[in-house]
Scaffold this active site. Structure first.
Site, PDB file in Angstrom:
ATOM      1  N   ARG A 270       0.834  -1.217   0.000  1.00 56.71           N
ATOM      2  CA  ARG A 270       0.000   0.000   0.000  1.00 56.71           C
ATOM      3  C   ARG A 270       0.864   1.261   0.000  1.00 56.71           C
ATOM      4  O   ARG A 270       0.579   2.207  -0.728  1.00 56.71           O
ATOM      5  CB  ARG A 270      -0.971   0.002   1.172  1.00 56.71           C
ATOM      6  CG  ARG A 270      -2.085  -1.030   1.008  1.00 56.71           C
ATOM      7  CD  ARG A 270      -3.022  -1.032   2.185  1.00 56.71           C
ATOM      8  NE  ARG A 270      -2.255  -1.345   3.393  1.00 56.71           N
ATOM      9  CZ  ARG A 270      -2.660  -1.090   4.627  1.00 56.71           C
ATOM     10  NH1 ARG A 270      -3.812  -0.503   4.836  1.00 56.71           N
ATOM     11  NH2 ARG A 270      -1.920  -1.420   5.654  1.00 56.71           N
TER      12      ARG A 270
ATOM     13  N   ASN B  26      -6.332  -2.731   1.795  1.00 55.28           N
ATOM     14  CA  ASN B  26      -6.299  -4.186   1.914  1.00 55.28           C
ATOM     15  C   ASN B  26      -7.728  -4.685   1.919  1.00 55.28           C
ATOM     16  O   ASN B  26      -8.607  -4.067   2.521  1.00 55.28           O
ATOM     17  CB  ASN B  26      -5.620  -4.615   3.218  1.00 55.28           C
ATOM     18  CG  ASN B  26      -4.119  -4.472   3.170  1.00 55.28           C
ATOM     19  OD1 ASN B  26      -3.517  -4.410   2.108  1.00 55.28           O
ATOM     20  ND2 ASN B  26      -3.497  -4.422   4.334  1.00 55.28           N
TER      21      ASN B  26
END
Length: 98
Positions: free
Chosen positions: A26, A44
Site C-alpha cells: 500500500r 487491503n
C-alpha cells in the site's frame, strides 16, 4: 471551430492478487500514485488482495497500472484485474490509504 475541452480523467479499479499484504504494498502504491499526481485510494481487502481505485490522466493511470503489476521488491503478484471505474465523488487527492 469547436471549443477544446480537457479530456475526462481515466478512472480505474485494480485488484491485486498474491503476496501483497504485509510487504509495504500500500505504501508503494501511495508513493507511486502521488508521484504521478493521481487521485484515489488503496486498501487491503479481507480476502488477502489489495484494491486500488485511481483517477487521473491516461498516461499516469497507465503508469500506475504497470507499477502495480510489477509491485515492490517483497511482493509477489500472481494476478491483476483491471476494470474501468464509474465516476464518483470519492476520489481523494492526494492519493491515500483506506
Amino acid at each position: 471551430m469547436g471549443e477544446l475541452r480537457p479530456a475526462e480523467p481515466l478512472r480505474r479499479r485494480l485488484i491485486v492478487d498474491g503476496l501483497v499484504q504485509g510487504v509495504g504494498f500500500r505504501a508503494f502504491v501511495v508513493r507511486t500514485a502521488r508521484g504521478l499526481g493521481l487521485a484515489g485510494w488503496v486498501r487491503n481487502r479481507p480476502d488477502g488482495r489489495v484494491e486500488v481505485l485511481c483517477e487521473g490522466p491516461d498516461e499516469a493511470v497507465e503508469a500506475l497500472t504497470r507499477a502495480v503489476e510489477a509491485g515492490p521488491p517483497h511482493a509477489a503478484i500472481t494476478a491483476l484485474t483491471v476494470a474501468p471505474a464509474e465516476p464518483a465523488d470519492e476520489f481523494p487527492f492526494p492519493f491515500d490509504v483506506r
